[in-house]
Design a protein around this motif. Structure first.
Motif, PDB file in Angstrom:
ATOM      1  N   ALA A 233     -25.373  25.910  22.763  1.00 31.18           N
ATOM      2  CA  ALA A 233     -25.451  26.668  23.229  1.00 31.18           C
ATOM      3  C   ALA A 233     -25.431  26.379  25.114  1.00 31.18           C
ATOM      4  CB  ALA A 233     -27.218  27.287  23.107  1.00 31.18           C
ATOM      5  N   VAL A 234     -26.128  25.545  25.154  1.00 30.47           N
ATOM      6  CA  VAL A 234     -26.042  24.695  26.964  1.00 30.47           C
ATOM      7  C   VAL A 234     -24.107  24.965  27.360  1.00 30.47           C
ATOM      8  CG1 VAL A 234     -26.280  23.137  28.259  1.00 30.47           C
ATOM      9  CG2 VAL A 234     -27.676  23.103  26.653  1.00 30.47           C
ATOM     10  N   ILE A 238     -22.602  26.903  30.504  1.00 30.55           N
ATOM     11  CA  ILE A 238     -21.501  26.557  31.759  1.00 30.55           C
ATOM     12  C   ILE A 238     -20.277  27.787  31.506  1.00 30.55           C
ATOM     13  CG2 ILE A 238     -20.992  24.329  32.418  1.00 30.55           C
ATOM     14  CD1 ILE A 238     -23.195  23.414  31.454  1.00 30.55           C
ATOM     15  N   PHE A 239     -19.615  27.715  29.963  1.00 29.63           N
ATOM     16  CA  PHE A 239     -18.896  28.347  29.720  1.00 29.63           C
ATOM     17  C   PHE A 239     -18.612  29.524  31.108  1.00 29.63           C
ATOM     18  CE2 PHE A 239     -16.767  25.034  26.655  1.00 29.63           C
ATOM     19  CZ  PHE A 239     -15.437  25.013  28.100  1.00 29.63           C
ATOM     20  N   LYS A 240     -19.803  30.378  30.749  1.00 28.23           N
ATOM     21  CA  LYS A 240     -19.928  31.544  31.489  1.00 28.23           C
ATOM     22  C   LYS A 240     -19.666  31.534  32.949  1.00 28.23           C
ATOM     23  CE  LYS A 240     -22.683  35.542  30.718  1.00 28.23           C
ATOM     24  NZ  LYS A 240     -23.845  36.796  29.417  1.00 28.23           N
ATOM     25  N   PHE A 312     -21.812  20.682  36.835  1.00 34.82           N
ATOM     26  CA  PHE A 312     -21.132  22.110  37.244  1.00 34.82           C
ATOM     27  C   PHE A 312     -19.507  22.155  38.053  1.00 34.82           C
ATOM     28  CE2 PHE A 312     -19.568  25.540  39.336  1.00 34.82           C
ATOM     29  CZ  PHE A 312     -19.411  26.576  38.101  1.00 34.82           C
ATOM     30  N   LEU A 313     -19.234  21.480  39.273  1.00 35.07           N
ATOM     31  CA  LEU A 313     -18.362  21.292  39.919  1.00 35.07           C
ATOM     32  C   LEU A 313     -17.480  20.413  38.839  1.00 35.07           C
ATOM     33  CD1 LEU A 313     -19.189  19.897  43.268  1.00 35.07           C
ATOM     34  CD2 LEU A 313     -18.707  22.332  42.735  1.00 35.07           C
ATOM     35  N   LEU A 319     -11.564  22.610  34.405  1.00 36.74           N
ATOM     36  CA  LEU A 319     -10.914  23.370  33.431  1.00 36.74           C
ATOM     37  C   LEU A 319      -9.543  24.081  34.252  1.00 36.74           C
ATOM     38  CD1 LEU A 319     -11.756  25.520  31.186  1.00 36.74           C
ATOM     39  CD2 LEU A 319     -13.304  27.126  32.524  1.00 36.74           C
ATOM     40  N   GLU A 320      -9.997  23.990  35.655  1.00 40.14           N
ATOM     41  CA  GLU A 320      -9.148  24.743  36.373  1.00 40.14           C
ATOM     42  C   GLU A 320      -7.646  23.481  35.961  1.00 40.14           C
ATOM     43  OE1 GLU A 320      -9.498  27.326  37.501  1.00 40.14           O
ATOM     44  OE2 GLU A 320     -10.922  28.119  38.243  1.00 40.14           O
TER      45      GLU A 320
END
Length: 697
Positions: A233-234, A238-240, A312-313, A319-320
């Motif tokens: 769920a976490v 974070i993806f959202k 987060f960074l 992901l990018e």
């Protein structure tokens, strides 16, 4: 985010993904470079002529700087308070910077008890930035350069021993990262604060390093279903957030100035040894009001929000970058790369592996996951392929800076005395570790300092991880060459530079192969790989101990590989398949030959971790890998209780040794195929190898 996982992600990206991630997850040499101007940060500024302390501090007390009421300048008075029940106070963590003296007309000063007190520009900047609101609040502040009489060695020694309590007993630790030189810096802190709070409030603190090492796949987790559900769920939250913050293909742009944000994590503060305990020991306020706050100019951000924003960074950038690797065509990759640049920009520097580790240490400490024995802290902070060197002026302070955090730090009192030479400190510490049974530290002695005995790790430089792990690294060691034997280290003899321990001679080296010349910081060396395979095949053809087809691929990687969460394990069929792909590629010297899958690239990383090794064959036909410094006639031996063998070299006994005992120089770890799991039955009646005492010099 684990440092290892950052490196693996980088290695698994192809072009142009590797271009997009150029230096993004490399070791943090930038911090080390930035420290050049701070090399004298622990030197003592000359205060004898400009400030006189009224008295020495009695044991158990500290001085504090209290801002003179209604003062809008740096005008302070000194007060004292018992550390056991102090008045409420703040504690400052900062980089000293270049010292100044009274003769320096540009030296800044503050007023203390109506006397001028010369300070470094960094301290002057820190106190100026804290005038509003921290110092105006009325809380006094503890500042080491002023609150400790730096020219009184007795006082300084006593105060250093209680530094952990100074930070733990404070109301709040303020970390001064430096000024905010431009609007982008201030905006970066503001956005990191906003974003970090969102990530922290999403319960990201429950994520562990092993969760991140194979992000975002949680299928490997062995947690209870409810725990796995919480972590999943976490992850989804974070993806959202990433989707909301990353911006579109053309508009809007991300709110976070990526380059300015990364710059924050390269500030010199992250590269100092003393700041570790200052951060880790900061008070933990259950009410969540920030026991540690980072100050950048006029901006403030709590540790928990800075940690969460950094997480987060990392996940956003990965992901990018992965979107480039997933593109099917070259045109698609170029388009994806263009989107990457538009969202993130051409990042001019890497993520700071040292900053990631430092921020994460406090989380581990608060969650009870940080080993606090001296050996644990040394391995955590000073061993690794990707962490920049933690700096301090005096080599012995690399150890002294850990005293307050260490559960066995008081043992330093035996040899950490005023004026003690760093060579003696490192030697005494190594003896303590070995006498405690931690023979795995012998694997950290390949980086040789000529002033140190061969068996003493040099903590003044960042140590490379041992090829074969540690004897007691997080549970069961990878190998068990010593079987059921136990470490036996003799008490200190007349010569403190000699370590006497029990061990077993395996054999003498008959021939050695070529040196492996590439490590994790280099591109894969195809010529070295081909020569290594040829050497192993040649030695196996001369030995009757092995089945060559099985032994060759296991010896190549020291019979180890990385599993799907980047932890070492013994080699499996995956390594055999990767070896065959590698062998085909080396015949063509073609990096593109074979497969570019994750397992194949990970296998190559394992080979590169065996930097500075060479294949060998012994007189009895044992084949394996030995240190690059080993040569013909050197000896392979297994210390009693050791998980792996070592190569040693006999030295002439000094004339001063009356019993003419043999002296040996430690060269480094050795992998010997076929004896790494206790097959020699050392110490048992069935073994044909008897124990001897070895004096390592």
């Amino acid at each position: 985010m684990g440092v290892t996982s950052l490196l693996v992600v980088q290695k698994q990206m192809n072009m142009p993904t590797r271009v997009a991630l150029h230096n993004l997850f490399r070791s943090d040499s930038t911090v080390s470079e930035c420290l050049s101007e701070y090399d004298k940060s622990d030197e003592i500024m000359s205060t004898k002529e400009i400030f006189k302390y009224s008295s020495s501090l009695p044991p158990g007390e500290i001085r504090l700087l209290s801002l003179v009421p209604c003062s809008s300048t740096l005008n302070f008075r000194l007060i004292t308070t018992p550390l056991s029940s102090p008045v409420p106070y703040l504690a400052l963590s900062y980089v000293w910077g270049t010292p100044r003296t009274a003769s320096d007309s540009s030296a800044p000063s503050i007023s203390v008890d109506n006397q001028p007190f010369i300070v470094t520009p960094n301290l002057h900047s820190a106190l100026t930035s804290l005038l509003t609101p921290e110092l105006q609040s009325g809380l006094p502040i503890w500042v080491d350069a002023v609150c400790i009489n730096q020219v009184d060695d007795v006082e300084k020694e006593g105060q250093i021993k209680q530094m952990d309590q100074v930070y733990r007993n404070s109301e709040r630790v303020i970390v001064h990262l430096g000024d905010s030189p431009n609007p982008d810096t201030a905006r970066a802190v503001q956005q990191l604060r906003r974003l970090g709070k969102k990530v922290w409030d999403a319960d990201a603190v429950i994520l562990r390093e092993q969760d991140m090492q194979h992000w975002p796949n949680f299928d490997h987790l062995d947690d209870e279903p409810e725990e796995k559900r919480r972590r999943t769920a976490v992850r989804d939250k974070i993806f959202k957030m990433i989707k909301q913050e990353r911006g579109g293909i053309t508009w809007p742009r991300p709110k976070i100035p990526a380059s300015a944000a990364l710059d924050l994590f390269h500030r010199p503060w992250f590269g100092r040894a003393w700041i570790i305990q200052e951060l880790v020991m900061a008070p933990d306020h259950e009410r969540g009001d920030g026991g540690c706050v980072f100050a950048v100019g006029a901006e403030r951000i709590r540790w928990e929000h800075l940690w969460a924003a950094h997480l987060f960074l990392v996940l956003w950038f990965i992901l990018e970058a992965r979107s480039i690797g997933k593109a099917k065509t070259y045109l698609g990759k170029l388009i994806a790369f263009g989107v990457y640049v538009r969202r993130i920009g051409m990042i001019p520097r890497a993520f700071s592996a040292r900053a990631a580790q430092t921020l994460g240490l406090r989380k581990k400490y608060l969650q009870g996951e940080l080993g606090l024995r001296m050996k644990d802290l040394l391995l955590q902070l000073y061993v690794g392929d990707s962490g920049g060197l933690l700096g301090c002026r005096y080599p012995q302070d690399k150890v002294n800076a850990l005293r307050g955090m260490s559960s066995d730090g008081e043992m330093l009192d035996r040899f950490m005395t005023p004026g003690a030479d760093w060579v003696d400190v490192y030697t005494s510490l190594a003896r303590y570790l070995y006498e405690d049974g931690d023979l795995g530290f012998l694997g950290l002695c390949r980086q040789r300092n000529p002033r140190l005995p061969s068996w003493v790790p040099d903590w003044s430089q960042q140590q490379r991880p041992p090829w074969l792990g540690y004897s007691g690294d997080k549970g069961i060691p990878l190998y068990n060459a010593g079987g059921d034997t136990r470490a036996e280290v003799l008490a200190r003899g007349e010569d403190g530079r000699v370590l006497v321990l029990k061990g077993y001679i395996v054999d003498t080296i008959q021939d050695v192969g070529s040196l492996w010349v590439a490590d994790l910081a280099d591109d894969f060396n195809w010529e070295s790989a081909k020569l290594r395979i040829d050497d192993i095949d040649r030695f196996l053809s001369l030995s009757e101990k092995y089945t060559p087809q099985t032994a060759r691929w296991r010896i190549m990687s020291a019979d180890k590989e990385l599993n799907d969460v980047m932890h070492q394990r013994r080699a499996t069929q995956v390594s055999q398949e990767s070896f065959l792909l590698l062998e085909s590629a080396t015949k063509l010297y073609d990096p593109g030959a074979g497969s570019s899958g994750a397992w194949y690239l990970t296998y190559r990383n394992v080979l590169m971790s065996l930097y500075g090794s060479r294949a060998f064959i012994s007189n009895k036909g044992y084949v394996g890998l030995c240190p690059g410094t080993a040569d013909l006639e050197d000896t392979i031996f297994i210390p009693s209780g050791s998980h792996c063998p070592y190569a040693i070299r006999k030295q002439p006994a000094p004339a001063s040794v009356s019993d003419a005992e043999e002296r040996w120089i430690l060269l480094g770890e050795a992998y010997v195929h076929g004896i790494m799991d206790g097959e020699l039955e050392l110490g048992k009646p069935t073994s044909d190898i008897t124990a001897s005492m070895f004096s390592l010099a």
